[in-house]
Design an enzyme around this catalytic site. Structure first.
Site, PDB file in Angstrom:
ATOM      1  N   CYS A   1       0.821  -1.200   0.000  1.00 34.37           N
ATOM      2  CA  CYS A   1       0.000   0.000   0.000  1.00 34.37           C
ATOM      3  C   CYS A   1       0.862   1.260   0.000  1.00 34.37           C
ATOM      4  O   CYS A   1       2.071   1.175  -0.073  1.00 34.37           O
ATOM      5  CB  CYS A   1      -0.974  -0.017   1.165  1.00 34.37           C
ATOM      6  SG  CYS A   1      -0.192  -0.305   2.715  1.00 34.37           S
TER       7      CYS A   1
ATOM      8  N   ARG B   1       2.614  -1.774  -5.494  1.00 39.67           N
ATOM      9  CA  ARG B   1       2.849  -2.331  -4.163  1.00 39.67           C
ATOM     10  C   ARG B   1       1.681  -3.205  -3.711  1.00 39.67           C
ATOM     11  O   ARG B   1       1.797  -3.899  -2.703  1.00 39.67           O
ATOM     12  CB  ARG B   1       3.060  -1.200  -3.158  1.00 39.67           C
ATOM     13  CG  ARG B   1       4.260  -0.330  -3.490  1.00 39.67           C
ATOM     14  CD  ARG B   1       4.191   0.990  -2.770  1.00 39.67           C
ATOM     15  NE  ARG B   1       4.458   0.876  -1.358  1.00 39.67           N
ATOM     16  CZ  ARG B   1       5.632   1.040  -0.782  1.00 39.67           C
ATOM     17  NH1 ARG B   1       6.683   1.314  -1.517  1.00 39.67           N
ATOM     18  NH2 ARG B   1       5.799   0.938   0.513  1.00 39.67           N
TER      19      ARG B   1
ATOM     20  N   TRP C   1      -4.100  -1.647   1.852  1.00 41.79           N
ATOM     21  CA  TRP C   1      -4.057  -3.111   1.805  1.00 41.79           C
ATOM     22  C   TRP C   1      -4.553  -3.540   3.174  1.00 41.79           C
ATOM     23  O   TRP C   1      -3.834  -3.432   4.165  1.00 41.79           O
ATOM     24  CB  TRP C   1      -2.640  -3.592   1.528  1.00 41.79           C
ATOM     25  CG  TRP C   1      -2.564  -5.058   1.224  1.00 41.79           C
ATOM     26  CD1 TRP C   1      -2.807  -5.668   0.030  1.00 41.79           C
ATOM     27  CD2 TRP C   1      -2.219  -6.103   2.136  1.00 41.79           C
ATOM     28  NE1 TRP C   1      -2.638  -7.017   0.138  1.00 41.79           N
ATOM     29  CE2 TRP C   1      -2.274  -7.321   1.420  1.00 41.79           C
ATOM     30  CE3 TRP C   1      -1.865  -6.138   3.481  1.00 41.79           C
ATOM     31  CZ2 TRP C   1      -1.995  -8.543   2.008  1.00 41.79           C
ATOM     32  CZ3 TRP C   1      -1.590  -7.358   4.073  1.00 41.79           C
ATOM     33  CH2 TRP C   1      -1.659  -8.542   3.328  1.00 41.79           C
TER      34      TRP C   1
ATOM     35  N   ASN D   1      -0.292   3.775   6.749  1.00 43.17           N
ATOM     36  CA  ASN D   1       0.180   2.440   6.355  1.00 43.17           C
ATOM     37  C   ASN D   1       0.726   1.769   7.605  1.00 43.17           C
ATOM     38  O   ASN D   1       1.452   2.416   8.370  1.00 43.17           O
ATOM     39  CB  ASN D   1       1.347   2.516   5.365  1.00 43.17           C
ATOM     40  CG  ASN D   1       0.905   2.918   3.966  1.00 43.17           C
ATOM     41  OD1 ASN D   1       1.738   3.295   3.165  1.00 43.17           O
ATOM     42  ND2 ASN D   1      -0.370   2.834   3.678  1.00 43.17           N
ATOM     43  N   GLY D   2       0.406   0.503   7.785  1.00 38.20           N
ATOM     44  CA  GLY D   2       0.966  -0.220   8.931  1.00 38.20           C
ATOM     45  C   GLY D   2      -0.126  -0.808   9.799  1.00 38.20           C
ATOM     46  O   GLY D   2      -1.286  -0.919   9.384  1.00 38.20           O
TER      47      GLY D   2
ATOM     48  N   GLU E   1      10.347 -22.319  -5.906  1.00 37.16           N
ATOM     49  CA  GLU E   1      10.073 -21.003  -6.489  1.00 37.16           C
ATOM     50  C   GLU E   1       9.049 -21.132  -7.631  1.00 37.16           C
ATOM     51  O   GLU E   1       8.157 -20.291  -7.765  1.00 37.16           O
ATOM     52  CB  GLU E   1      11.392 -20.379  -6.973  1.00 37.16           C
ATOM     53  CG  GLU E   1      11.270 -19.042  -7.664  1.00 37.16           C
ATOM     54  CD  GLU E   1      10.623 -17.928  -6.841  1.00 37.16           C
ATOM     55  OE1 GLU E   1      10.415 -18.112  -5.625  1.00 37.16           O
ATOM     56  OE2 GLU E   1      10.297 -16.891  -7.425  1.00 37.16           O
TER      57      GLU E   1
ATOM     58  N   LYS F   1       5.464 -19.245  -7.707  1.00 42.98           N
ATOM     59  CA  LYS F   1       5.037 -18.375  -8.815  1.00 42.98           C
ATOM     60  C   LYS F   1       3.666 -18.799  -9.319  1.00 42.98           C
ATOM     61  O   LYS F   1       2.801 -17.979  -9.544  1.00 42.98           O
ATOM     62  CB  LYS F   1       6.024 -18.437  -9.998  1.00 42.98           C
ATOM     63  CG  LYS F   1       7.344 -17.732  -9.843  1.00 42.98           C
ATOM     64  CD  LYS F   1       7.302 -16.235  -9.964  1.00 42.98           C
ATOM     65  CE  LYS F   1       7.187 -15.569  -8.634  1.00 42.98           C
ATOM     66  NZ  LYS F   1       8.193 -15.438  -7.708  1.00 42.98           N
TER      67      LYS F   1
ATOM     68  N   GLU G   1       0.972 -17.870  -6.838  1.00 38.34           N
ATOM     69  CA  GLU G   1       0.792 -16.418  -6.709  1.00 38.34           C
ATOM     70  C   GLU G   1      -0.063 -15.827  -7.821  1.00 38.34           C
ATOM     71  O   GLU G   1      -0.934 -15.011  -7.564  1.00 38.34           O
ATOM     72  CB  GLU G   1       2.157 -15.703  -6.776  1.00 38.34           C
ATOM     73  CG  GLU G   1       2.946 -15.710  -5.492  1.00 38.34           C
ATOM     74  CD  GLU G   1       4.276 -15.001  -5.664  1.00 38.34           C
ATOM     75  OE1 GLU G   1       4.581 -14.130  -4.854  1.00 38.34           O
ATOM     76  OE2 GLU G   1       5.030 -15.315  -6.622  1.00 38.34           O
TER      77      GLU G   1
ATOM     78  N   HIS H   1       7.593 -40.634   0.107  1.00 35.98           N
ATOM     79  CA  HIS H   1       7.299 -40.496   1.536  1.00 35.98           C
ATOM     80  C   HIS H   1       5.989 -39.753   1.769  1.00 35.98           C
ATOM     81  O   HIS H   1       5.750 -39.258   2.862  1.00 35.98           O
ATOM     82  CB  HIS H   1       8.460 -39.792   2.245  1.00 35.98           C
ATOM     83  CG  HIS H   1       9.737 -40.567   2.167  1.00 35.98           C
ATOM     84  ND1 HIS H   1       9.978 -41.675   2.933  1.00 35.98           N
ATOM     85  CD2 HIS H   1      10.811 -40.421   1.360  1.00 35.98           C
ATOM     86  CE1 HIS H   1      11.163 -42.172   2.622  1.00 35.98           C
ATOM     87  NE2 HIS H   1      11.694 -41.425   1.663  1.00 35.98           N
TER      88      HIS H   1
ATOM     89  N   LYS I   1       3.213  -5.933  -2.933  1.00 32.10           N
ATOM     90  CA  LYS I   1       4.604  -6.011  -3.397  1.00 32.10           C
ATOM     91  C   LYS I   1       5.597  -5.912  -2.245  1.00 32.10           C
ATOM     92  O   LYS I   1       6.372  -6.816  -2.004  1.00 32.10           O
ATOM     93  CB  LYS I   1       4.852  -4.900  -4.429  1.00 32.10           C
ATOM     94  CG  LYS I   1       6.268  -4.899  -5.022  1.00 32.10           C
ATOM     95  CD  LYS I   1       6.515  -6.180  -5.807  1.00 32.10           C
ATOM     96  CE  LYS I   1       7.905  -6.264  -6.365  1.00 32.10           C
ATOM     97  NZ  LYS I   1       8.205  -7.621  -6.832  1.00 32.10           N
TER      98      LYS I   1
HETATM   99  N1  HGA Z   1      -4.071  -1.140   9.229  1.00 31.34           N
HETATM  100  C1  HGA Z   1      -4.649  -0.185   8.334  1.00 31.34           C
HETATM  101  C2  HGA Z   1      -3.691   0.236   7.269  1.00 31.34           C
HETATM  102  C3  HGA Z   1      -3.516  -0.821   6.259  1.00 31.34           C
HETATM  103  C4  HGA Z   1      -2.443  -0.479   5.335  1.00 31.34           C
HETATM  104  O1  HGA Z   1      -2.509   0.445   4.561  1.00 31.34           O
HETATM  105  N2  HGA Z   1      -1.405  -1.315   5.509  1.00 31.34           N
HETATM  106  O2  HGA Z   1      -0.140  -1.089   5.148  1.00 31.34           O
HETATM  107  C5  HGA Z   1      -5.927  -0.704   7.727  1.00 31.34           C
HETATM  108  O3  HGA Z   1      -6.218  -1.908   7.786  1.00 31.34           O
HETATM  109  O4  HGA Z   1      -6.677   0.107   7.212  1.00 31.34           O
END
Ligand code: HGA
Length: 608
Positions: free
Chosen positions: A2, A27, A73, A97-98, A481, A485, A488, A504, A603
């Site tokens: 994010c 990201r 995110w 963010n966080g 890997e 991939k 993902e 096994h 990302k």
């Molecule tokens: N924890 C916050 C921020 C999420 C975000 O942008 N993460 O890097 C939320 O859930 O809104």
């Protein structure tokens, strides 16, 4: 993961905010929003793409000189418009963010004081907390400082207040944030790419820093309010490095950029350059001196690079190597040894778990640290004694490709440097390895030419729900890997096994609906691998074999063979991962998934 953009300038900053968010899209995110001040506070949010947010801004003919913007995110609360940022308290708006670990306690306290929460996010607690601090101090900057001092967890935030329209406040701890010093304004963003549109002058904030941005000035303080100066860097990132060009997807572009990325990363040994500890920094010889073991800490694809390196370093430099998933290492009790070289690997250099694992290793007295990273001024690089910057260029596709192969190139150099220091590398062997390394970009180019055949395989593959990847030795991590991939980007369930493990357990899964992909280089394990393949065939499993020039596995009913142009000795894993990247890419294309932004993934994983 994010991103944030903040801007205050003489011109309309709405296009800057939106372009910044576009540059941060790679990201990964699930929703987006912005808030601007122009007389009053206006907030726009979208539970979709940045393009939808831009359309909303267009429809409103939004224009302002100060604003904050965000791609989210979700960590707390579903992706929805209600949970999208900015979050508002009174006339105050916050993007974040966080993760705030103590948000429940803060929320309960604030609710008791009458604050009403309208989202499920942890971020909303920050907005109300800052608002509550404004009751005790009239100064927004001080209110943000007091509030952030109460936060436990990781944050990068941007704050605006209707009552204080001539400045924006930003702060960070644990999540990335940097300032951009422009001609006509001040900016902040999660990474440089978002700001190249307005400036190349960037200031990296440290953990705990708060900054006040005005149109023509900025100031930074530490968490305790002490003013602090931070160096202004001139970014060398190229603005068009992140353009898609003729490719359909960034992942495809990045797969095809691998010859160049490897050539750039290996420039140190181009021409007559030999192997030297200096590749890893001026102090490398001193840091490497007396190293008795190597501990590699990483996550995801970088972890697989570490697993390949274990085979190389143990075989050639004769040092014992442990490779650990960073999120495990940081929380377990381990036995520290100061004679360990701790190698941390991260494409972005902001991977939260890897950074925390590094700090944990250092807290245990392990100071011999080396970062292998693709971003020069990232948090991880700033924490290590030594660094090797891979020169892959910006990697936008969420599924890592060129970052991985350049990490392997860095590990090859590390293996040889350690071997040389330990007297384990004869001049003739050094020369042989150098020749192979210098030729590597060309060898990769030749493998890329196999794309049309791999595309055909992918057509048959895309209808499957599961796949099994097999490899042995240093190609087992390559099988891992390949499986990663495929998971993902095509969402096909895939598992990788060391081929010897087949009987096994996983052999029970093999039937005609389970394609088995075998990484089969012409090495000393080939005969063993061939027996494993027979075991699969005998159970009706369909085999897709990536062989080398000399592997001599005959094509037959249910056994599809693709011959790589040459066998490449120690560096063979670098070549063998390329067709697996292409296979996943083309399987995803057939399935029509969002290749560059796969669901639920981001990302730079800047949260735990
Ligand atoms: N924890 C916050 C921020 C999420 C975000 O942008 N993460 O890097 C939320 O859930 O809104």
């Amino acid at each position: 993961m994010c991103g944030i953009v903040t801007a205050i300038a003489t011109n309309n900053i709405v296009p800057v905010l939106l372009e910044g968010l576009r540059k941060l899209e790679y990201r990964g995110y699930d929703s987006a929003g912005l808030a601007v001040l122009s007389g009053e506070l206006t907030r726009l949010r979208s539970a979709g793409r940045v393009a939808e947010l831009a359309a909303l801004a267009d429809a409103r003919q939004l224009s302002a000189n100060i604003g904050i913007a965000h791609t989210r995110w979700a960590t707390h609360g579903v992706p929805s418009e209600r949970n999208a940022h900015p979050h508002i308290s009174g006339g105050l708006a916050v993007v974040h963010n966080g993760i705030i670990e103590n948000f429940e306690a803060i929320k309960t306290g604030l609710q008791a004081r009458g604050y009403v929460f309208t989202s499920e996010t942890d971020t909303e607690a920050i907005a109300h907390l800052i608002h509550s601090k404004l009751q005790g101090t009239p100064d927004l900057f001080e209110a943000v400082r007091l509030a952030t001092n109460e936060l436990v967890g990781a944050y990068a935030i941007g704050v605006l207040a209707e009552a204080d329209p001539f400045r924006a406040i930003v702060a960070r701890r644990g999540s990335p944030l940097l300032l951009g010093v422009g001609e006509d304004g001040m900016y902040a963003a999660s990474d440089t790419a978002a700001l190249l549109q307005v400036t190349r002058k960037v200031v990296y904030l440290e953990d705990g820093d708060l900054a006040e941005l005005r149109r023509d000035s900025y100031r930074i303080v530490l968490a305790d309010g002490t003013p602090v100066e931070r160096e202004v860097h001139l970014s060398s990132l190229s603005a068009d490095a992140v353009e898609l060009g003729k490719f359909r997807h960034y992942m495809q572009k990045e797969i095809f950029e691998q010859p160049q990325a490897l050539a750039n990363t290996l420039e140190l040994i181009a021409g007559g350059g030999g192997i030297s500890p200096q590749h890893f920094g001026a102090r490398a010889a001193e840091v490497f001196e007396g190293v008795r073991r190597v501990l590699v800490l990483a996550c995801g694809t970088s972890y697989h690079a570490g697993l390949v390196a274990r085979y190389w370093i143990e075989a050639i430099a004769k040092l014992p190597v442990t490779v650990e998933i960073a999120s495990e290492y940081r929380y377990r009790e381990s036995v520290p040894d100061p004679d360990t070289l701790v190698v941390v690997i991260s494409q972005s250099g902001e991977t939260a778990d890897t950074l925390a694992a590094l700090k944990h290793a250092k807290s245990l007295g392990m100071e011999r640290t080396l970062a292998i990273c693709n971003v020069p001024e990232s948090a991880i690089v700033r924490e290590t004694a030594l660094r090797f910057i891979t020169r892959a260029g910006p990697e936008i596709g969420v599924a890592s490709t060129k970052a991985f192969t350049t990490q392997l190139a860095a590990f090859a150099l590390l293996t040889l440097a350690l071997a040389k220091l330990n007297g384990r590398l004869s001049a003739a062997d050094e020369e042989r390895h150098l020749v192979a390394l210098r030729h590597l970009p060309v060898a990769v180019q030749k493998v890329l030419e196999l794309e049309p055949e791999i595309e055909k395989w992918a057509q048959r593959f895309a209808s499957k729900e599961h796949a099994l990847f097999l490899g042995r030795g240093s190609h087992w991590p390559i099988a891992m890997e390949g499986a990663l991939k495929l998971k993902e980007i095509s969402y096909i369930h895939a598992e990788a096994y060391a081929a010897g493990e087949l009987k096994h357990g996983p052999l029970a899964l093999v039937d005609k609906d389970m394609p088995v992909i075998a990484v089969s280089p012409h090495d000393q394990l080939l005969e063993k691998l061939k027996s494993n393949l027979q075991e699969v065939r005998a159970r009706g499993g369909e085999l897709y074999v990536f062989a080398d020039a000399g592997s001599e596995i005959p094509e037959s009913e249910g056994v599809h063979i693709l011959h790589m142009p040459e066998h490449y000795g120690m560096l063979s894993p670098v070549l063998h991962v390329i067709p697996l990247q292409l296979l996943s890419y083309h399987a995803a294309l057939v399935k029509g998934t969002d290749v560059d932004k796969p669901r639920n993934l981001a990302k730079s994983v800047t949260v735990e």
